[in-house]
Design a protein around this motif. Structure first.
Motif, PDB file in Angstrom:
ATOM      1  N   SER A 165       0.838  -1.201   0.000  1.00 40.67           N
ATOM      2  CA  SER A 165       0.000   0.000   0.000  1.00 40.67           C
ATOM      3  C   SER A 165       0.870   1.246   0.000  1.00 40.67           C
ATOM      4  O   SER A 165       1.988   1.233   0.511  1.00 40.67           O
ATOM      5  CB  SER A 165      -0.893   0.007   1.250  1.00 40.67           C
ATOM      6  N   LYS A 166       0.329   2.320  -0.561  1.00 40.03           N
ATOM      7  CA  LYS A 166       1.043   3.592  -0.571  1.00 40.03           C
ATOM      8  C   LYS A 166       0.500   4.485   0.529  1.00 40.03           C
ATOM      9  O   LYS A 166      -0.708   4.644   0.673  1.00 40.03           O
ATOM     10  CB  LYS A 166       0.877   4.293  -1.929  1.00 40.03           C
ATOM     11  N   PHE A 167       1.415   5.061   1.321  1.00 40.60           N
ATOM     12  CA  PHE A 167       1.018   5.910   2.440  1.00 40.60           C
ATOM     13  C   PHE A 167       1.675   7.296   2.371  1.00 40.60           C
ATOM     14  O   PHE A 167       1.906   7.922   3.395  1.00 40.60           O
ATOM     15  CB  PHE A 167       1.414   5.249   3.769  1.00 40.60           C
ATOM     16  N   ASP A 168       1.995   7.735   1.148  1.00 42.43           N
ATOM     17  CA  ASP A 168       2.725   8.996   1.037  1.00 42.43           C
ATOM     18  C   ASP A 168       1.807  10.210   0.867  1.00 42.43           C
ATOM     19  O   ASP A 168       2.266  11.330   0.712  1.00 42.43           O
ATOM     20  CB  ASP A 168       3.734   8.926  -0.117  1.00 42.43           C
ATOM     21  N   MET A 169       0.488   9.982   0.883  1.00 40.75           N
ATOM     22  CA  MET A 169      -0.472  11.074   0.739  1.00 40.75           C
ATOM     23  C   MET A 169      -0.966  11.547   2.111  1.00 40.75           C
ATOM     24  O   MET A 169      -0.657  10.912   3.117  1.00 40.75           O
ATOM     25  CB  MET A 169      -1.658  10.606  -0.107  1.00 40.75           C
ATOM     26  N   PRO A 170      -1.721  12.655   2.190  1.00 36.75           N
ATOM     27  CA  PRO A 170      -2.340  13.021   3.469  1.00 36.75           C
ATOM     28  C   PRO A 170      -3.157  11.832   3.968  1.00 36.75           C
ATOM     29  O   PRO A 170      -4.011  11.316   3.239  1.00 36.75           O
ATOM     30  CB  PRO A 170      -3.248  14.204   3.096  1.00 36.75           C
ATOM     31  N   LEU A 171      -2.872  11.373   5.172  1.00 38.67           N
ATOM     32  CA  LEU A 171      -3.368  10.058   5.594  1.00 38.67           C
ATOM     33  C   LEU A 171      -3.881  10.028   7.028  1.00 38.67           C
ATOM     34  O   LEU A 171      -3.282  10.607   7.932  1.00 38.67           O
ATOM     35  CB  LEU A 171      -2.218   9.044   5.459  1.00 38.67           C
ATOM     36  N   ALA A 172      -5.002   9.320   7.194  1.00 36.00           N
ATOM     37  CA  ALA A 172      -5.494   8.966   8.530  1.00 36.00           C
ATOM     38  C   ALA A 172      -5.634   7.446   8.563  1.00 36.00           C
ATOM     39  O   ALA A 172      -6.243   6.858   7.668  1.00 36.00           O
ATOM     40  CB  ALA A 172      -6.835   9.624   8.820  1.00 36.00           C
ATOM     41  N   ILE A 173      -5.044   6.821   9.567  1.00 36.79           N
ATOM     42  CA  ILE A 173      -5.152   5.368   9.726  1.00 36.79           C
ATOM     43  C   ILE A 173      -6.109   5.075  10.879  1.00 36.79           C
ATOM     44  O   ILE A 173      -5.965   5.629  11.974  1.00 36.79           O
ATOM     45  CB  ILE A 173      -3.783   4.729  10.005  1.00 36.79           C
ATOM     46  N   VAL A 174      -7.087   4.213  10.606  1.00 33.99           N
ATOM     47  CA  VAL A 174      -8.065   3.840  11.634  1.00 33.99           C
ATOM     48  C   VAL A 174      -7.656   2.519  12.272  1.00 33.99           C
ATOM     49  O   VAL A 174      -7.431   1.521  11.581  1.00 33.99           O
ATOM     50  CB  VAL A 174      -9.488   3.703  11.045  1.00 33.99           C
ATOM     51  N   ILE A 175      -7.537   2.525  13.595  1.00 33.34           N
ATOM     52  CA  ILE A 175      -7.252   1.308  14.364  1.00 33.34           C
ATOM     53  C   ILE A 175      -8.534   0.919  15.102  1.00 33.34           C
ATOM     54  O   ILE A 175      -9.101   1.728  15.847  1.00 33.34           O
ATOM     55  CB  ILE A 175      -6.121   1.540  15.392  1.00 33.34           C
ATOM     56  N   GLY A 176      -8.988  -0.321  14.905  1.00 30.77           N
ATOM     57  CA  GLY A 176     -10.256  -0.757  15.487  1.00 30.77           C
ATOM     58  C   GLY A 176     -10.137  -1.232  16.933  1.00 30.77           C
ATOM     59  O   GLY A 176      -9.044  -1.378  17.478  1.00 30.77           O
ATOM     60  N   ASN A 177     -11.281  -1.486  17.506  1.00 29.18           N
ATOM     61  CA  ASN A 177     -11.398  -1.989  18.875  1.00 29.18           C
ATOM     62  C   ASN A 177     -10.617  -3.287  19.059  1.00 29.18           C
ATOM     63  O   ASN A 177     -10.503  -4.092  18.130  1.00 29.18           O
ATOM     64  CB  ASN A 177     -12.877  -2.198  19.195  1.00 29.18           C
ATOM     65  N   GLU A 178     -10.099  -3.487  20.286  1.00 25.91           N
ATOM     66  CA  GLU A 178      -9.236  -4.641  20.578  1.00 25.91           C
ATOM     67  C   GLU A 178      -9.859  -5.988  20.214  1.00 25.91           C
ATOM     68  O   GLU A 178      -9.179  -6.893  19.749  1.00 25.91           O
ATOM     69  CB  GLU A 178      -8.886  -4.668  22.079  1.00 25.91           C
TER      70      GLU A 178
END
Length: 252
Positions: A192-205
């Motif tokens: 995956s490419k992550f070089d753009m303006p980015l928000a990463i969502v981390i879900g519930n445990e």
């Protein structure tokens, strides 16, 4: 008093969290230190407090045990003004001021304060511009979180929002791409490419991302699972993703 839910004061426990709170300019009302504490632990704190004119009181360790409610305080506790959460616009402004491509973490109901503290610690190390948490069903910035983050929470902007789905829409309108993490995703994080303006969502445990939040994401990624277990601790997964973003952006 150690929980932040609209109260005006908050307990910070432990040498590093208290020291970082002092150095970050956080408004500290008073500091308590256990009688007989090692000077190597308390010396830097008393010096900073004296320079800032903050009252330091030496008391019986049992008083600190009662105040810290199960948090390992190392003989040092501070009473601070309630944590100053920011707005999502402030996070975008931080990136703009630094002249950097926005990098944001969105935490979808991370409930364990130790996980939240660890995520904030890694976020500070990886240059994340801000972390977004929901007001309901989520750990907030308590004494445990501050202690686990080793003071990093004092240096990472945290926005606490009422509606996570609406916030994601707002980020997308601002030109931020939203990547969700999901074990069933087709796309490998390392492809995956992550070089753009980015928000990463981390879900519930345990549940992962909520259905609506997943639908709001621009794309979903998964970490390769090579062992028998099919899940990572939320803070470990977040850490791997944050450093993959760092790796890609350093290579530009």
């Amino acid at each position: 008093m150690s929980e932040h839910n609209g109260q005006e004061e908050e307990i910070i426990a432990g040498k590093h969290p208290v020291l970082e709170a002092l150095r970050s300019g956080r408004e500290i009302n008073k500091i308590w230190i256990a009688e007989g504490s090692q000077k190597s632990v308390t010396g830097p704190i008393t010096a900073e407090a004296k320079a800032l004119g903050i009252v330091v009181q030496f008391v019986d360790k049992r008083k600190l045990d009662a105040m810290a409610a199960g948090v390992a305080h190392q003989g040092v506790i501070a009473q601070a003004a309630a944590f100053d959460y920011v707005e999502v616009d402030d996070i975008l402004a931080i990136a703009e001021k630094k002249g950097e491509t926005p990098f944001i973490l969105v935490l979808d109901e991370i409930e364990d304060p130790h996980n939240l503290g660890s995520i904030l610690r890694t976020a500070e190390c990886t240059g994340v511009h801000g972390v977004v948490i929901p007001k309901r069903r989520s750990a907030s910035l308590t004494a445990t979180v501050l202690k686990t983050s080793a003071g990093a929470a004092e240096h990472v902007a945290v926005a606490r929002v009422t509606n996570l789905a609406q916030t994601i829409e707002k980020l997308k309108e601002a030109g931020v791409w939203v990547a969700g993490t999901d074990v069933s995703a087709a796309q490998d994080v390392y492809k995956s490419k992550f070089d753009m303006p980015l928000a990463i969502v981390i879900g519930n445990e345990s549940k992962g991302m909520g259905r609506l939040i997943k639908e709001k994401c621009d794309f979903l990624v998964k970490l390769p699972m090579l062992g028998r277990l099919n899940s990572l601790n939320a803070s470990v997964a977040a850490g791997v993703l944050m450093y993959e973003v760092v790796r890609q952006r350093r290579g530009q």
